[in-house]
Write a protein that holds these residues in place. Sequence first.
Motif, PDB file in Angstrom:
ATOM      1  N   LYS A 105       0.836  -1.205   0.000  1.00 34.21           N
ATOM      2  CA  LYS A 105       0.000   0.000   0.000  1.00 34.21           C
ATOM      3  C   LYS A 105       0.869   1.252   0.000  1.00 34.21           C
ATOM      4  CE  LYS A 105      -4.071   1.976   0.513  1.00 34.21           C
ATOM      5  NZ  LYS A 105      -5.165   1.734  -0.431  1.00 34.21           N
TER       6      LYS A 105
ATOM      7  N   ASP B  80       3.181   3.774   8.621  1.00 32.33           N
ATOM      8  CA  ASP B  80       1.950   3.407   9.322  1.00 32.33           C
ATOM      9  C   ASP B  80       0.772   4.281   8.908  1.00 32.33           C
ATOM     10  OD1 ASP B  80       0.898   1.764  11.724  1.00 32.33           O
ATOM     11  OD2 ASP B  80       0.246   3.819  12.158  1.00 32.33           O
TER      12      ASP B  80
ATOM     13  N   HIS C 173      -0.243   5.000   6.223  1.00 34.16           N
ATOM     14  CA  HIS C 173      -0.979   4.482   5.069  1.00 34.16           C
ATOM     15  C   HIS C 173      -2.141   3.575   5.475  1.00 34.16           C
ATOM     16  CE1 HIS C 173       1.535   6.002   1.770  1.00 34.16           C
ATOM     17  NE2 HIS C 173       2.505   5.937   2.641  1.00 34.16           N
ATOM     18  N   TRP C 174      -2.148   3.094   6.696  1.00 30.73           N
ATOM     19  CA  TRP C 174      -3.278   2.294   7.168  1.00 30.73           C
ATOM     20  C   TRP C 174      -4.516   3.166   7.398  1.00 30.73           C
ATOM     21  CZ3 TRP C 174      -3.203  -2.528   6.361  1.00 30.73           C
ATOM     22  CH2 TRP C 174      -2.163  -3.391   6.715  1.00 30.73           C
ATOM     23  N   SER C 175      -5.668   2.563   7.228  1.00 26.85           N
ATOM     24  CA  SER C 175      -6.921   3.153   7.716  1.00 26.85           C
ATOM     25  C   SER C 175      -7.414   2.287   8.865  1.00 26.85           C
ATOM     26  CB  SER C 175      -7.981   3.165   6.611  1.00 26.85           C
ATOM     27  OG  SER C 175      -7.614   4.036   5.583  1.00 26.85           O
ATOM     28  N   PRO C 176      -8.190   2.849   9.780  1.00 23.74           N
ATOM     29  CA  PRO C 176      -8.703   2.042  10.898  1.00 23.74           C
ATOM     30  C   PRO C 176      -9.427   0.790  10.410  1.00 23.74           C
ATOM     31  CG  PRO C 176      -9.112   4.355  11.307  1.00 23.74           C
ATOM     32  CD  PRO C 176      -8.577   4.260   9.907  1.00 23.74           C
ATOM     33  N   GLY C 177      -9.075  -0.348  11.002  1.00 17.52           N
ATOM     34  CA  GLY C 177      -9.770  -1.587  10.689  1.00 17.52           C
ATOM     35  C   GLY C 177      -9.371  -2.247   9.387  1.00 17.52           C
ATOM     36  N   ALA C 178      -8.314  -1.746   8.749  1.00 18.08           N
ATOM     37  CA  ALA C 178      -7.948  -2.269   7.428  1.00 18.08           C
ATOM     38  C   ALA C 178      -7.513  -3.726   7.482  1.00 18.08           C
ATOM     39  CB  ALA C 178      -6.833  -1.417   6.813  1.00 18.08           C
ATOM     40  N   HIS C 179      -6.918  -4.126   8.567  1.00 18.33           N
ATOM     41  CA  HIS C 179      -6.473  -5.528   8.733  1.00 18.33           C
ATOM     42  C   HIS C 179      -6.905  -5.951  10.142  1.00 18.33           C
ATOM     43  CE1 HIS C 179      -3.713  -8.987   7.979  1.00 18.33           C
ATOM     44  NE2 HIS C 179      -3.513  -8.935   9.275  1.00 18.33           N
TER      45      HIS C 179
END
Lengths: 419, 419, 419, 419
Positions: B124, B284, B286-292
Amino acid sequence: MDTTVFEAHESTIRGYCRNYPTVFASASNARQVDEDGRSYIDFFAGAGVLNFGHNNPRMKEALIDFLQADGVAHSLDTYTTTKRDFVARFQEVVLAPRGMDHRMQFMGPTGSNAVEAAMKLARKATGRREIVAFSHGFHGMTLGSLAATANDAFRQWSGVPLEHIHRLPFETAPGGDTALAEYRTALQDPSSGLLPPAAFLVEPVQAEGGVNVASRDWLHEVQDLAREVGALLIFDDIQAGIGRTGTYFSFDGMGLDPDIITLAKGLGGFGTPIAMNLNKPEVDDHWSPGAHTGTFRGQGLSFVAGTVALDYFTDESFLADVLAKGERMRERLTALVREHPGLGWEVRGRGMIQALDTGDGAFAKRVQQTAFEAGLLIGPCGSGGRVIKLIPPLTIPEDDLLQGLDLLEQAIRTAREAD
Amino acid sequence: MDTTVFEAHESTIRGYCRNYPTVFASASNARQVDEDGRSYIDFFAGAGVLNFGHNNPRMKEALIDFLQADGVAHSLDTYTTTKRDFVARFQEVVLAPRGMDHRMQFMGPTGSNAVEAAMKLARKATGRREIVAFSHGFHGMTLGSLAATANDAFRQWSGVPLEHIHRLPFETAPGGDTALAEYRTALQDPSSGLLPPAAFLVEPVQAEGGVNVASRDWLHEVQDLAREVGALLIFDDIQAGIGRTGTYFSFDGMGLDPDIITLAKGLGGFGTPIAMNLNKPEVDDHWSPGAHTGTFRGQGLSFVAGTVALDYFTDESFLADVLAKGERMRERLTALVREHPGLGWEVRGRGMIQALDTGDGAFAKRVQQTAFEAGLLIGPCGSGGRVIKLIPPLTIPEDDLLQGLDLLEQAIRTAREAD
Amino acid sequence: MDTTVFEAHESTIRGYCRNYPTVFASASNARQVDEDGRSYIDFFAGAGVLNFGHNNPRMKEALIDFLQADGVAHSLDTYTTTKRDFVARFQEVVLAPRGMDHRMQFMGPTGSNAVEAAMKLARKATGRREIVAFSHGFHGMTLGSLAATANDAFRQWSGVPLEHIHRLPFETAPGGDTALAEYRTALQDPSSGLLPPAAFLVEPVQAEGGVNVASRDWLHEVQDLAREVGALLIFDDIQAGIGRTGTYFSFDGMGLDPDIITLAKGLGGFGTPIAMNLNKPEVDDHWSPGAHTGTFRGQGLSFVAGTVALDYFTDESFLADVLAKGERMRERLTALVREHPGLGWEVRGRGMIQALDTGDGAFAKRVQQTAFEAGLLIGPCGSGGRVIKLIPPLTIPEDDLLQGLDLLEQAIRTAREAD
Amino acid sequence: MDTTVFEAHESTIRGYCRNYPTVFASASNARQVDEDGRSYIDFFAGAGVLNFGHNNPRMKEALIDFLQADGVAHSLDTYTTTKRDFVARFQEVVLAPRGMDHRMQFMGPTGSNAVEAAMKLARKATGRREIVAFSHGFHGMTLGSLAATANDAFRQWSGVPLEHIHRLPFETAPGGDTALAEYRTALQDPSSGLLPPAAFLVEPVQAEGGVNVASRDWLHEVQDLAREVGALLIFDDIQAGIGRTGTYFSFDGMGLDPDIITLAKGLGGFGTPIAMNLNKPEVDDHWSPGAHTGTFRGQGLSFVAGTVALDYFTDESFLADVLAKGERMRERLTALVREHPGLGWEVRGRGMIQALDTGDGAFAKRVQQTAFEAGLLIGPCGSGGRVIKLIPPLTIPEDDLLQGLDLLEQAIRTAREAD
């Protein structure tokens, strides 16, 4: 309440803490208490893990005994007395009464890992590649199980194409009533462009996908089609199994005969991780020793508490109680639909997984927030989070259940007024 | 000893139990005791999990206290006081002294899941697809991490092509000395047919792959190349981290600066599952909440014991002791090579992961079996299982260590005589 | 007749020669003559290439003139006077009257290559990966086009997974009436597990797939859905275009507006290879010069004969004649169905592609063999070769057409008697 | 010169016409003449197709005779007298003298299609998936062959991942000297993460890739490795074969024994499309009839001219002349390097494919443009187009060759002055 440590040092990815903005300090059965002493009724149960409540006292006692006796907490897949107790008890309580001769396979303790192992086994056993998975299905986050998961909110993070899955609509989705028949026809046509699948991977009750309950007839149609085309039938019972629906397996009593069943979540009883697949012997024989390894396969604490959990299923009144409470939940949700007519709301569920599909993710989010502020923990699910799912511990006291339902009712009214 | 339950009801896939054909009943520090009362010295430590010994007394006490206080055992990624203690303590003991501002990401508690999350994030963050992984690398069993794992004994079970990995030889493999330079050149060549990678995924010390220790220079070369080509550097420190090599991270003190570090195994201290990635903030983000997501991300028991484990690293003598014991192990292995000359044996390792590469899987298996019969647990690794890996608890008493080494020495002699 | 050279030195893969076991020496319009002087009526026309007959005299004259004048026979994609004539004439005769501003793209002269180029362009223009293709579709043999081809008899030879295609049933296949609506619904559902496609790739008349004729309504439904979901509409008119159905394009007069049209086969007029895509300007602009190259893109002989072929479409009587002959063919096939009742035979087609679906590949093969022996060349198609497809040259003399239909009628009777 | 028709109606993708901005009207041997009467010496020969010159008079005569006799111009893979002549003559002139018993397979007439067919056959024959291809290799534009092509300028247009290729550096690329040995070692290592390949696909002389000439020793090393690991050896001789290097095959006289040879370009002699693979019988036997079809497989004109082309190889003086002219070209290029020292220029080639690697694409483009203006057609190749490749017709008259070399020399001087 001090969350600065999290905000400073935990990943942006953290999610549920945004729904429940407090710091929990203790928990007991269906109650969680935050560090400010505020008590919450738990209608979420750790995403369906805590079927027997937080800190189930019988399990807690067994765990402390185990620790004090220096039991083998971590054992990979070596033999331990604790694991033997669990395996024997599971055989006695679950498999034998059903005439099942499935073998127990333990893997890295996540549902995702259980699904990955099932997919590998099905592909190996059939020599085929494609696996049929259904719309709204949720099977995990790792690359293989994510390919089977339907929700684009998760799929978009894969970074690589998600492949080797043939997607069909679930029974309750548009086209779900005819899809299996059409797929059968297509597989008979050498110019359909489709390959015969290795397996059908299906949740008899889709939990994360929005509490979609497959009918007995449709599940039989899936099973029949699988048999016809030489594919395996895999039931993912990770969230709906272990008593949640009022039976041990969500598909009990339907005359179904899956080749592989994936279990995790409630299996360990206490919230400690465990995952286990049940494989029919003739399928299981395709494995070689060590073919799918994993460090945390042998969890003594999970075996100990999981063995206690099995006791619940030797007590006939337990599941009767689950069904009764589930009925209570359903009645209240149905009353809510009547109270708020013309919105297209729908009640769905079986046993103690009951849900209100509001058709509106923003509304459901407001309900969740309002409920939280009032002391009730619920978790929206389904596409866009529009489905309010209720999965309290199966052991929730009657009073907490009713009080929780009152809080939900009120939260919905409040949220409606804001519309 | 009764193993009939397992033979009847556990999957054919069970593996380690075939190496250690007994039923363990209890364990303490570096000793496991079977149900017949026979005691074994543990040089395997649950595949590198039990760095602080079985049933570490400080942890045990803390766990019992936690259970008795109805601590939140299972919390998904909601905030708990227990998790806050762990996060704060990790920051204090590990990150702050190293000037690291990485964020902690918790996921489904397997190393495989940690690697899958790291791969997603790297893809990502860079918008690229391929990840460089190395020969002899071991990164897990789920489809994404399995693609990065090198051993065909595991790869052959995937059932589908394993893709989007660019494979290079590890430093110590043939061609490993020139591969990075050649890869750099190739990436500069628009007709190389290669794509710039999203990340380099590397174990600074390959454990399962045969205890291959990368040099500081080579790791810097990997890091430099990653920076040059706009790729992330991911260190998989799942087995070699948490003190195993005599430093907290296996790459401490080398001036390295990975973008993502995957941790699991020893992090929880007691053998209870946990996995955590350390992500640089800019990655980090680049993550959205709950992505994984993942059900078992918030493990109270693992946080409690893991917080105790961190205390070890504030005691300077602890790691000094690890290094001293490691030196002892190495000396004895080196002596064994001298005692059995002309066989091409090699000693490899750092700190308390030390190994004897015998070049012969059948021989190593005989050693393992002979050692087991004599009361020593060891686990062969590497291609064909030819490498005898010694990873006792870091807390092993001096006497057990020496006795274990004696048993190993004798087992090797016995196995040699059978040649 | 001497076929030993072929048997000794040509690949086992040779196919049509097994249906027509003779050695052809010359050909003229709808007649082929073998080296023993035996004459065959050609109802196959080189698999739909020879719409203007073998050795069309006007083309032959133009080709000889071109050769004698040292025209540029091979030009890659440089400009030649011959190519300019073709492009200008195509614009004048085909595009301008239809108000089309598509641009002509030439590629390696196979239909497969045209389809591959169209797939690349659609993926580039949309930034998406999946392409919708239909059951019974035939689009070529190279890896990209083969993924779109439906027939497993071809697909099984790929050696690697065929990916990035979403398969729907063609209008006339089971489920074809509801599939588009269901697909539309699924694409609106974020939990369908499906990605929005780059394009819909469809043959308005499936030729190889069994002469399945899409209705105007269904093609509009495909087009509308493509527009709605931001996908391109690609019509593969390789076999059914260039006058075969009684109009220049097989979809003429239906108010359709495809983004890309793939052409080949009959475009060159004489049987010399050529392939050309028509791309809407706004789509075509996504190409960069040289992005999809090919050695044999500029075929002078094909341009010369292809320019002559365009003259046919300025003569109104030509297509009227095609329709009249097609009607004759259809009547005769319909009579055959009446003559052999109760067998479920079906007549399908449009213009001069007419077919009899016998539902029985073995029977159709006998018909083909019997017809060959009697002096008629036909080619079964569809799943298992059960469809007898008639595609004589559009220029076939009335007498040959009638005589051929007589021979077919007789061959069917003979084959029926053997049942 | 009027190019408005092209600019208005031809796709943006058109490429070579941008290098040669004129409209060609006729061509003869090594001369092309534009519509303004300007004559160009052709050192590009239609990208290596026109080995026997434009409008070769012997071929032209044979073609006109064939047309006038109503020969079968288009025959799919039915038998024709014309095809039989070609097959017999190829056997007699090429295969028999070399003791080769390869079978001839005809497919859609593009080199790309030949490569796709070879890849399918290799995968089928071995049951394996990966094919080894080399840096700087060029094998075509369709999805399968594009995966084997190395140049990112082409690969980036695929729109989907290009997979199932294992890439190694070509002999002359950095690392090319050690790559095969390292790959051999890796394939022997079960933890290399690599699969044994189905085939090695290699151009003995890379043409598009920058005129890189493999040595006899290296090609033997490839062949030996293929044999050792049970893979096929595929030689792509599409541009370098048919006399171009001074021998019929580019690898003649080296004692090599490929399993499959792909041919196209010059095979048809006149510039009309044809493609043919030569398959060893034991490999070819894996095909089934019709497994890889194609409309334009049977091209009468290509067979006729291709049969004439074979006559050249029965005349010993022809190839001697090719070698002598090639030597002349090489001397002149070598002199150019001496004339422009210190630039790192390199001369490469064999027979009449000779090239000057200028290391500078912009410079090479200027040379090409200047040469064009002076009346010489050349085509840069290699990464970024930095290599000036000279591939005149093998039949070029001495005067034209010398005049062309003079023009090149002058163009280089002019381009250098602009630096």
